[in-house]
Design a protein around this motif. Structure first.
Motif, short mmCIF file in Angstrom:
data_model
loop_
_atom_site.label_atom_id
_atom_site.label_comp_id
_atom_site.label_asym_id
_atom_site.label_seq_id
_atom_site.Cartn_x
_atom_site.Cartn_y
_atom_site.Cartn_z
N PHE A 84 112.85 -90.23 53.07
CA PHE A 84 113.36 -90.50 51.72
C PHE A 84 113.19 -91.97 51.36
N ILE A 90 112.56 -89.59 47.44
CA ILE A 90 113.29 -88.34 47.67
C ILE A 90 112.52 -87.15 47.13
N LYS A 134 118.45 -79.11 49.80
CA LYS A 134 117.89 -80.45 49.87
C LYS A 134 118.85 -81.45 49.24
N ASP A 135 119.53 -81.05 48.17
CA ASP A 135 120.51 -81.94 47.54
C ASP A 135 121.62 -82.33 48.52
N VAL A 165 120.19 -84.94 50.74
CA VAL A 165 120.07 -86.22 50.03
C VAL A 165 121.43 -86.91 49.96
N ALA A 198 117.19 -94.15 44.48
CA ALA A 198 117.69 -92.79 44.24
C ALA A 198 118.13 -92.62 42.79
N VAL A 239 123.44 -87.12 42.98
CA VAL A 239 122.69 -88.21 43.64
C VAL A 239 122.90 -89.52 42.88
#
Length: 190
Positions: A17, A22, A48-49, A52, A106, A117
């Motif tokens: 990332f 990301i 995936k969130d 992250v 991000a 995020v």
């Protein structure tokens, strides 16, 4: 001792990332780098969130501990700590692996303020400003939040400047400006 699968996945995700972005990093690449598979990844991080957010939270914790230790090792008095912030940032900007601030990056990839995020990234800088504000208050500055915002803007600007053009001297210039701001606020306190 071998790392647990969750830790290996989080470490691989963190590296990818930060280095690739990301959105451009797929879960397959993360699983492969972690020596795992997608099924194991999703067992530990349902989306995936979630991965992250875990990456950003871990980065926040690690950076905050490192940063405060570095500032404290350079200065004892609150005013000196405010200036030491820029020395620590300057050293961080010089490491070869520097790719900008993970939180700024991000937030740029997830610009909608309601996105989790983006919110975690904003929280990082809220906490950073709070740290600066606490130091400013210990100096007797009348409006510590105002100075904290000003110094934070200098730090963020130096980070982005260095990301755009390496070895720009941005941290030194930011420290010079910080000194002027701190002295101005201190003279207003007297």
């Amino acid at each position: 001792m071998a790392k647990k699968p969750r830790d290996r996945i989080l470490q691989a995700a963190s590296e990818l990332f930060y280095n690739q972005g990301i959105k451009s990093t797929g879960v397959e690449a993360i699983a492969t780098q972690a020596g795992s598979n997608k099924m194991t990844l999703y067992k530990h991080f349902p989306s995936k969130d979630d991965l992250v957010i875990a990456f950003l939270r871990k980065r926040d914790e690690d950076f905050r501990i490192w940063f405060v230790e570095q500032v404290d090792s350079r200065a004892g008095q609150p005013k000196d700590k405010l200036l030491a912030i820029f020395d620590v940032i300057g050293e961080w900007l010089e490491i070869p692996e520097f790719r900008g601030c993970a939180f700024i990056n991000a937030a740029a990839e997830f610009p909608v303020e309601s996105n989790p995020v983006h919110q975690v990234s904003a929280e990082f800088y809220d906490n950073f400003r709070s740290y600066i504000s606490d130091l400013a208050e210990q100096c007797g500055i009348v409006s510590p939040e105002s100075l904290a915002l000003q110094l934070s803007l200098l730090v963020e600007g130096a980070i982005v400047s260095e990301q755009m053009k390496r070895h720009s001297g941005a941290a030194d210039q930011a420290k010079w400006a910080a000194r002027v701001l701190i002295e101005s606020h201190l003279s207003n306190a007297n």
